[in-house]
Scaffold this motif. Structure first.
Motif, PDB file in Angstrom:
ATOM      1  N   SER A 114       0.930  -1.369  -0.074  1.00 20.33           N
ATOM      2  CA  SER A 114       0.086   0.000   0.103  1.00 20.33           C
ATOM      3  C   SER A 114       0.815   1.442   0.052  1.00 20.33           C
ATOM      4  CB  SER A 114      -1.001  -0.035   1.234  1.00 20.33           C
ATOM      5  OG  SER A 114      -1.486   1.244   1.329  1.00 20.33           O
ATOM      6  N   SER A 115       1.901   1.320   0.964  1.00 16.56           N
ATOM      7  CA  SER A 115       2.750   2.644   0.940  1.00 16.56           C
ATOM      8  C   SER A 115       3.667   2.853  -0.451  1.00 16.56           C
ATOM      9  CB  SER A 115       3.851   2.293   2.200  1.00 16.56           C
ATOM     10  OG  SER A 115       3.211   2.211   3.308  1.00 16.56           O
ATOM     11  N   ILE A 116       3.999   1.670  -1.234  1.00 15.09           N
ATOM     12  CA  ILE A 116       4.573   1.685  -2.473  1.00 15.09           C
ATOM     13  C   ILE A 116       3.541   2.253  -3.272  1.00 15.09           C
ATOM     14  CG2 ILE A 116       5.611   0.458  -4.292  1.00 15.09           C
ATOM     15  CD1 ILE A 116       6.977  -1.340  -2.329  1.00 15.09           C
ATOM     16  N   HIS A 117       2.427   1.761  -3.440  1.00 14.34           N
ATOM     17  CA  HIS A 117       1.314   2.262  -4.089  1.00 14.34           C
ATOM     18  C   HIS A 117       1.052   3.864  -4.064  1.00 14.34           C
ATOM     19  CE1 HIS A 117      -1.935   1.888  -7.190  1.00 14.34           C
ATOM     20  NE2 HIS A 117      -2.814   2.659  -6.191  1.00 14.34           N
ATOM     21  N   GLU A 118       0.879   4.193  -2.823  1.00 14.55           N
ATOM     22  CA  GLU A 118       0.774   5.784  -2.252  1.00 14.55           C
ATOM     23  C   GLU A 118       1.822   6.335  -2.855  1.00 14.55           C
ATOM     24  OE1 GLU A 118      -2.502   6.809  -1.475  1.00 14.55           O
ATOM     25  OE2 GLU A 118      -3.063   4.774  -1.938  1.00 14.55           O
ATOM     26  N   GLN A 119       2.931   6.048  -2.556  1.00 13.06           N
ATOM     27  CA  GLN A 119       4.251   7.005  -2.854  1.00 13.06           C
ATOM     28  C   GLN A 119       4.173   7.159  -4.335  1.00 13.06           C
ATOM     29  OE1 GLN A 119       8.217   5.134  -2.750  1.00 13.06           O
ATOM     30  NE2 GLN A 119       8.892   6.985  -1.328  1.00 13.06           N
ATOM     31  N   LYS A 120       4.028   6.047  -5.153  1.00 16.16           N
ATOM     32  CA  LYS A 120       3.756   6.498  -6.536  1.00 16.16           C
ATOM     33  C   LYS A 120       2.861   7.318  -7.008  1.00 16.16           C
ATOM     34  CE  LYS A 120       5.218   1.674  -8.181  1.00 16.16           C
ATOM     35  NZ  LYS A 120       4.882   0.681  -8.798  1.00 16.16           N
ATOM     36  N   LYS A 121       1.893   7.464  -6.182  1.00 12.57           N
ATOM     37  CA  LYS A 121       0.787   8.631  -6.547  1.00 12.57           C
ATOM     38  C   LYS A 121       1.419   9.881  -6.240  1.00 12.57           C
ATOM     39  CE  LYS A 121      -2.894   6.517  -4.638  1.00 12.57           C
ATOM     40  NZ  LYS A 121      -4.335   6.114  -4.173  1.00 12.57           N
ATOM     41  N   ALA A 122       1.906  10.217  -4.932  1.00 11.70           N
ATOM     42  CA  ALA A 122       2.333  11.363  -4.449  1.00 11.70           C
ATOM     43  C   ALA A 122       3.577  11.521  -5.398  1.00 11.70           C
ATOM     44  CB  ALA A 122       2.816  11.042  -3.251  1.00 11.70           C
ATOM     45  N   LYS A 123       4.617  10.783  -5.964  1.00 17.71           N
ATOM     46  CA  LYS A 123       5.336  11.236  -6.890  1.00 17.71           C
ATOM     47  C   LYS A 123       4.840  11.955  -8.268  1.00 17.71           C
ATOM     48  CE  LYS A 123       9.184   8.113  -5.497  1.00 17.71           C
ATOM     49  NZ  LYS A 123      10.205   6.903  -5.807  1.00 17.71           N
ATOM     50  N   ILE A 124       3.744  11.116  -8.494  1.00 15.53           N
ATOM     51  CA  ILE A 124       3.131  11.821  -9.902  1.00 15.53           C
ATOM     52  C   ILE A 124       2.631  13.183  -9.646  1.00 15.53           C
ATOM     53  CG2 ILE A 124       1.045  11.686 -11.123  1.00 15.53           C
ATOM     54  CD1 ILE A 124       1.446   8.564 -11.184  1.00 15.53           C
ATOM     55  N   MET A 125       2.087  13.537  -8.305  1.00 17.91           N
ATOM     56  CA  MET A 125       1.761  14.763  -8.004  1.00 17.91           C
ATOM     57  C   MET A 125       2.592  15.773  -7.941  1.00 17.91           C
ATOM     58  SD  MET A 125      -1.590  14.461  -8.420  1.00 17.91           S
ATOM     59  CE  MET A 125      -1.882  16.168  -8.117  1.00 17.91           C
ATOM     60  N   LEU A 126       3.705  15.300  -7.407  1.00 18.89           N
ATOM     61  CA  LEU A 126       4.947  16.240  -7.276  1.00 18.89           C
ATOM     62  C   LEU A 126       5.438  16.463  -8.625  1.00 18.89           C
ATOM     63  CD1 LEU A 126       7.190  17.228  -5.310  1.00 18.89           C
ATOM     64  CD2 LEU A 126       8.190  15.005  -5.314  1.00 18.89           C
ATOM     65  N   ASP A 127       5.474  15.424  -9.507  1.00 17.97           N
ATOM     66  CA  ASP A 127       6.032  15.804 -10.856  1.00 17.97           C
ATOM     67  C   ASP A 127       5.288  16.867 -11.761  1.00 17.97           C
ATOM     68  OD1 ASP A 127       7.999  14.018 -10.273  1.00 17.97           O
ATOM     69  OD2 ASP A 127       6.846  12.355 -11.543  1.00 17.97           O
ATOM     70  N   VAL A 128       3.905  16.675 -11.338  1.00 14.49           N
ATOM     71  CA  VAL A 128       2.776  17.651 -11.901  1.00 14.49           C
ATOM     72  C   VAL A 128       3.115  19.104 -11.339  1.00 14.49           C
ATOM     73  CG1 VAL A 128       0.503  18.342 -12.179  1.00 14.49           C
ATOM     74  CG2 VAL A 128       1.180  15.958 -12.542  1.00 14.49           C
ATOM     75  N   ILE A 129       3.242  19.135 -10.152  1.00 12.58           N
ATOM     76  CA  ILE A 129       3.328  20.364  -9.569  1.00 12.58           C
ATOM     77  C   ILE A 129       4.846  21.150  -9.876  1.00 12.58           C
ATOM     78  CG2 ILE A 129       3.817  21.536  -7.184  1.00 12.58           C
ATOM     79  CD1 ILE A 129       2.013  19.582  -6.036  1.00 12.58           C
ATOM     80  N   THR A 130       5.731  20.311 -10.174  1.00 12.40           N
ATOM     81  CA  THR A 130       7.127  20.766 -10.382  1.00 12.40           C
ATOM     82  C   THR A 130       7.107  21.336 -11.910  1.00 12.40           C
ATOM     83  OG1 THR A 130       8.328  19.233  -9.009  1.00 12.40           O
ATOM     84  CG2 THR A 130       9.511  20.183 -10.892  1.00 12.40           C
ATOM     85  N   GLU A 131       6.157  20.569 -12.653  1.00 11.57           N
ATOM     86  CA  GLU A 131       6.206  20.872 -14.064  1.00 11.57           C
ATOM     87  C   GLU A 131       5.600  22.332 -14.276  1.00 11.57           C
ATOM     88  OE1 GLU A 131       4.094  17.894 -16.302  1.00 11.57           O
ATOM     89  OE2 GLU A 131       5.695  16.301 -15.836  1.00 11.57           O
ATOM     90  N   GLN A 132       4.441  22.495 -13.256  1.00 13.73           N
ATOM     91  CA  GLN A 132       3.786  23.736 -13.440  1.00 13.73           C
ATOM     92  C   GLN A 132       4.740  24.891 -12.839  1.00 13.73           C
ATOM     93  OE1 GLN A 132      -0.494  24.028 -11.900  1.00 13.73           O
ATOM     94  NE2 GLN A 132      -0.270  21.827 -11.304  1.00 13.73           N
ATOM     95  N   LEU A 133       5.412  24.783 -11.820  1.00 15.99           N
ATOM     96  CA  LEU A 133       6.241  25.670 -11.359  1.00 15.99           C
ATOM     97  C   LEU A 133       7.185  26.017 -12.574  1.00 15.99           C
ATOM     98  CD1 LEU A 133       7.161  24.647  -7.730  1.00 15.99           C
ATOM     99  CD2 LEU A 133       5.864  26.839  -8.440  1.00 15.99           C
ATOM    100  N   ASN A 134       8.075  24.945 -13.123  1.00 11.58           N
ATOM    101  CA  ASN A 134       8.994  25.121 -14.149  1.00 11.58           C
ATOM    102  C   ASN A 134       8.337  26.160 -15.324  1.00 11.58           C
ATOM    103  OD1 ASN A 134      10.788  23.880 -12.689  1.00 11.58           O
ATOM    104  ND2 ASN A 134      10.553  21.994 -13.706  1.00 11.58           N
ATOM    105  N   ALA A 135       7.069  25.770 -15.674  1.00 11.52           N
ATOM    106  CA  ALA A 135       6.313  26.510 -16.676  1.00 11.52           C
ATOM    107  C   ALA A 135       6.260  27.964 -16.344  1.00 11.52           C
ATOM    108  CB  ALA A 135       5.160  26.016 -16.970  1.00 11.52           C
ATOM    109  N   MET A 136       6.207  28.233 -15.121  1.00  7.96           N
ATOM    110  CA  MET A 136       5.970  29.552 -14.651  1.00  7.96           C
ATOM    111  C   MET A 136       7.417  30.452 -14.642  1.00  7.96           C
ATOM    112  SD  MET A 136       3.643  29.261 -11.568  1.00  7.96           S
ATOM    113  CE  MET A 136       2.691  30.627 -11.379  1.00  7.96           C
ATOM    114  N   GLY A 137       8.190  29.818 -14.961  1.00  3.38           N
ATOM    115  CA  GLY A 137       9.776  30.333 -14.932  1.00  3.38           C
ATOM    116  C   GLY A 137      10.317  30.522 -13.936  1.00  3.38           C
TER     117      GLY A 137
END
Length: 77
Positions: A54-77
């Motif tokens: 369960s923890s491995i699965h939940e961590q994967k989801k959290a990593k996806i959300m982290l990637d999405v947030i990082t992409e948005q921040l990078n796109a902002m400059g």
């Protein structure tokens, strides 16, 4: 509060979440090894294995959300 600030805070939160899952994953793996050495701990070992999965699965989801947030921040400059 602006979008960049909100995303920066969300990124910190997700980074901490990923770290907390990793700590739990590491702990569960070590505990599974210890429990495997004791025949009385079969049920506990099974519980730990379930928590690990369960923890491995939940961590994967959290990593996806982290990637999405990082992409948005990078796109902002």
């Amino acid at each position: 509060m602006d979008k960049a600030t909100t995303l920066a805070e969300a990124k910190k939160h997700r980074e901490n979440e990923v770290l907390e899952y990793q700590i739990n994953i590491d702990n569960y793996r070590l505990a599974i090894q210890k429990a495997a050495q004791d025949p009385d701990m079969v049920e506990f070992k099974a519980q730990l294995e379930s928590l690990l999965t369960s923890s491995i699965h939940e961590q994967k989801k959290a990593k996806i959300m982290l990637d999405v947030i990082t992409e948005q921040l990078n796109a902002m400059g």
